[in-house]
Structure formats: C-alpha cells, structure tokens
Write a protein that holds these residues in place. Structure first.
Motif, mmCIF file in Angstrom:
data_model
loop_
_atom_site.group_PDB
_atom_site.id
_atom_site.type_symbol
_atom_site.label_atom_id
_atom_site.label_comp_id
_atom_site.label_asym_id
_atom_site.label_seq_id
_atom_site.Cartn_x
_atom_site.Cartn_y
_atom_site.Cartn_z
ATOM 1 N N GLN A 80 -3.572 6.157 2.643
ATOM 2 C CA GLN A 80 -4.051 7.520 2.849
ATOM 3 C C GLN A 80 -5.575 7.559 2.845
ATOM 4 O OE1 GLN A 80 -2.160 10.000 3.611
ATOM 5 N NE2 GLN A 80 -0.134 9.164 3.114
ATOM 6 N N ASN A 114 -10.002 4.623 1.961
ATOM 7 C CA ASN A 114 -8.659 5.004 1.527
ATOM 8 C C ASN A 114 -8.709 5.426 0.069
ATOM 9 O OD1 ASN A 114 -7.473 4.511 3.955
ATOM 10 N ND2 ASN A 114 -6.590 2.529 3.378
ATOM 11 N N SER A 139 -3.634 2.338 -1.209
ATOM 12 C CA SER A 139 -2.929 3.319 -0.392
ATOM 13 C C SER A 139 -3.341 3.213 1.071
ATOM 14 C CB SER A 139 -3.251 4.725 -0.928
ATOM 15 O OG SER A 139 -2.851 5.726 -0.043
ATOM 16 N N HIS A 192 -2.723 3.283 -7.193
ATOM 17 C CA HIS A 192 -2.294 2.168 -6.353
ATOM 18 C C HIS A 192 -3.010 2.170 -5.003
ATOM 19 C CE1 HIS A 192 0.861 1.763 -9.306
ATOM 20 N NE2 HIS A 192 1.186 3.020 -9.113
ATOM 21 N N THR A 222 2.839 6.386 -6.558
ATOM 22 C CA THR A 222 4.043 5.860 -5.907
ATOM 23 C C THR A 222 5.252 6.228 -6.770
ATOM 24 O OG1 THR A 222 4.864 3.899 -4.737
ATOM 25 C CG2 THR A 222 4.186 3.587 -7.007
ATOM 26 N N ASP A 261 2.180 8.448 -11.809
ATOM 27 C CA ASP A 261 3.281 8.261 -10.861
ATOM 28 C C ASP A 261 4.465 9.146 -11.238
ATOM 29 O OD1 ASP A 261 1.985 6.319 -9.347
ATOM 30 O OD2 ASP A 261 2.680 4.688 -10.629
ATOM 31 N N ARG A 280 0.840 -1.193 0.000
ATOM 32 C CA ARG A 280 0.000 0.000 0.000
ATOM 33 C C ARG A 280 0.875 1.243 0.000
ATOM 34 N NH1 ARG A 280 -5.357 -0.407 0.789
ATOM 35 N NH2 ARG A 280 -6.165 -2.478 1.234
ATOM 36 N N SER A 281 0.658 2.064 -0.998
ATOM 37 C CA SER A 281 1.465 3.275 -1.145
ATOM 38 C C SER A 281 1.184 4.258 -0.006
ATOM 39 C CB SER A 281 1.135 3.942 -2.485
ATOM 40 O OG SER A 281 1.724 5.219 -2.561
ATOM 41 N N LYS A 282 2.200 5.040 0.344
ATOM 42 C CA LYS A 282 2.024 6.128 1.310
ATOM 43 C C LYS A 282 1.971 7.482 0.610
ATOM 44 C CE LYS A 282 4.167 3.727 5.199
ATOM 45 N NZ LYS A 282 5.229 3.753 6.220
ATOM 46 N N ARG A 316 0.827 10.852 -1.023
ATOM 47 C CA ARG A 316 -0.290 11.745 -0.706
ATOM 48 C C ARG A 316 -1.063 12.150 -1.955
ATOM 49 N NH1 ARG A 316 -0.298 13.462 4.402
ATOM 50 N NH2 ARG A 316 1.572 13.150 5.667
ATOM 51 N N ARG A 321 -6.854 6.067 -3.684
ATOM 52 C CA ARG A 321 -5.806 5.478 -4.520
ATOM 53 C C ARG A 321 -4.699 6.516 -4.675
ATOM 54 N NH1 ARG A 321 -5.829 0.011 -6.489
ATOM 55 N NH2 ARG A 321 -7.699 -0.801 -5.496
ATOM 56 N N SER A 322 -3.450 6.085 -4.500
ATOM 57 C CA SER A 322 -2.335 7.045 -4.463
ATOM 58 C C SER A 322 -1.280 6.730 -5.509
ATOM 59 C CB SER A 322 -1.693 7.040 -3.077
ATOM 60 O OG SER A 322 -2.580 7.556 -2.116
#
Length: 287
Positions: free
Chosen positions: A29, A70, A27, A25, A75, A115, A16-18, A20, A72-73
């Motif tokens: 967040q 959450n 996430s 992906h 990466t 990304d 899970r991406s961090k 912001r 989707r973020s």
C-alpha cells in the motif's frame, strides 16, 4: 489488562501485506512509510510533501517528481482450533487449556502489532458459536480463551477443518492451526490445500501420557475419544514398542505433509512456551 493466559511472542510474515490499515508489516500500500519504491510525476501522485527537487531539476521535460513510499500495514491473524473429542484428552496437560493459552497469547501479540485477530473453532463442522470476528480489541478474545479453557468437547471427529478456509479473510493471513491432528491424513491434506494461499503455522498438541508413559506390561484401558469406543489392552513389550513406533511414524508423516506446503509444524508436548514460538519464526523466516 493482560489476561493470565496470555504470553507475548513475536511473529513475522514473509510477504507484503495488502492491508489498508497502518501496522508493522511490509506492505504494497502506498502511504507515509519509509519503504521507498520509486518516483512518479506530481500530476499522477499529488503529494507536494514528497517532491524530489534533485530529480525535478534534472528532468529535461520540466516535470515535477515525487518520491513514492509504501506504508507499513496490518495483516489478519487467525487461530483455527480443533474442538473435536480427542482435544479433550487430559494427561500431563489439558490440550484445550494449552489451546486457550495459545489463543490468548496470539490475540495479545496481534494487538501489540496492531493486527486484527479472529478465532475459528471446529469439530465435525465449523462451529458458529466458536467464531469471533476480526478485532484489535483483545477483551473478546480473552473471554473466548477463558471459555475454551473449560470446554469439554463432544466425542466427535474433526472433519470440520475442511470448512475453515471459507471463514478466512480474502487477503492473505497468518493462521495458527491448533490441533492434535488425529484426523485422517487425506482429510488434513485437503484442508491444507484449501488454505494454502495463507501462511499456516500448524501447532501440534500432543501429550506424553498419550503414548510415552503407557505401562510396558499389564492391562490398560483406552478410549477412542473421537468415537467414545472403549477397549482394554494387554500391553506387552512388543505392543508397547509398536505404539511408540506408530506415534513416531505419525509424527514423521505429519512433518512430511506440512513440509510439502512449506508449513513447518510446531510441536507442543510439555506446555506452551511463547519464547519457543518466537524462535520458530526467527528460524523459518530468517529475520
């Protein structure tokens, strides 16, 4: 505009991406995504658009609850490319031309997934003139790939791989590590250790002309491209067989080393095939 070197492939990440910023992906967040993760009181998560009436009406303490999702973020995506002397090898293909194709393709594929893309070049040190910082705009990466395609490296070794980790992002990233990996295995393992919190995809650039297409009998001239040392060899059947065996052993050693860190290598010998790289991700991340 799509660069002539760019070939889109599909990649995935298994964590899970961090990040912001919104992306594609999974996430950690909180946000306006569709990935439901639980409930919270409205007072601690004041978003009335997410009120869950059914749960609120059932609560004996008359709290108002909201659904938590959450987003989707994005990466970070990196290409870390070996620019040492051996990468200047010209056989069936030019290794740095393939590296340029991979760079342009990774940048284009990253832009399609929103990304940020970065590039790090190294030979016996990380090259400041071969670093591009994170961006979702592909034009800079295309210009770098064009420069890489025509680059002729100096006859130096690739120990700069040890400094790559210092230039990677703090958050976990997907790193395409592009090299022929002709450096000592202990150097390579130390470098992988320093980068192992990221997801590394080792892309091994070999060329059949390096070993498969050597004559079985006769004199041939070889050069250690990382030191410039030239030697003449009289090849016979047994020496030809030893060279083939040596490359086979090296291939197995690289495979075993990368698999100890759960980073399956992606070998490229007959040119870059973006579809094969897509299949690599489907094979090892089980989409």
């Amino acid at each position: 505009m799509v660069n002539s070197l760019a070939k889109e492939f599909t990649y995935q990440i298994g964590w899970r991406s961090k990040g912001r910023h919104p992306g594609r992906h999974a996430s950690v967040q909180r946000g306006l995504g569709m990935d439901f993760v639980g409930h919270a009181p409205l007072i601690s998560y004041p978003d009335p658009r997410r009120i869950d009436l059914r749960l609120t009406l059932r609560d004996p303490f008359e709290q108002v609850f909201v659904r938590i999702f959450n987003q989707r973020s994005s990466t970070p995506i990196f290409v870390a490319c070996d620019l040492s002397g051996s990468m200047g090898f010209l056989g069936e293909h030019h290794k740095l031309h393939i590296a340029a194709e991979i760079t342009a393709s990774a940048a284009y594929s990253a832009s399609r997934a929103s990304d940020p893309f970065s590039f790090i070049g190294f030979d016996n040190q990380v090259r400041e003139d071969w670093i591009s910082h994170a961006s979702t705009r592909v034009q800079g990466a295309y210009e770098l790939a064009e420069r890489l395609k025509d680059y002729r490296p100096e006859q130096v070794a690739g120990e700069g791989i040890l400094g790559v980790s210092a230039h990677l992002s703090r958050e976990r990233a997907l790193v395409f590590l592009v090299s022929d990996f002709h450096m000592p295995l202990d150097v390579l393992e130390e470098a992988i250790n320093s980068m192992q919190r990221h997801h590394i995809v080792p892309i091994v650039l070999w060329d059949a002309a390096e070993y498969k297409k050597l004559p079985e009998f006769g004199i041939t001239h070889v050069m250690d491209s990382e030191t410039g040392e030239r030697r003449s060899l009289f090849l016979r059947g047994d020496m030809h067989a030893r060279i083939q065996a040596s490359f086979a052993e090296r291939r197995e050693a690289l495979y075993q080393l990368f698999m100890r860190y759960d980073f399956p290598p992606f070998f490229v010998e007959d040119g870059f095939d973006a579809n094969s790289l897509t299949e690599y991700f489907y094979q090892f991340l089980g989409a």
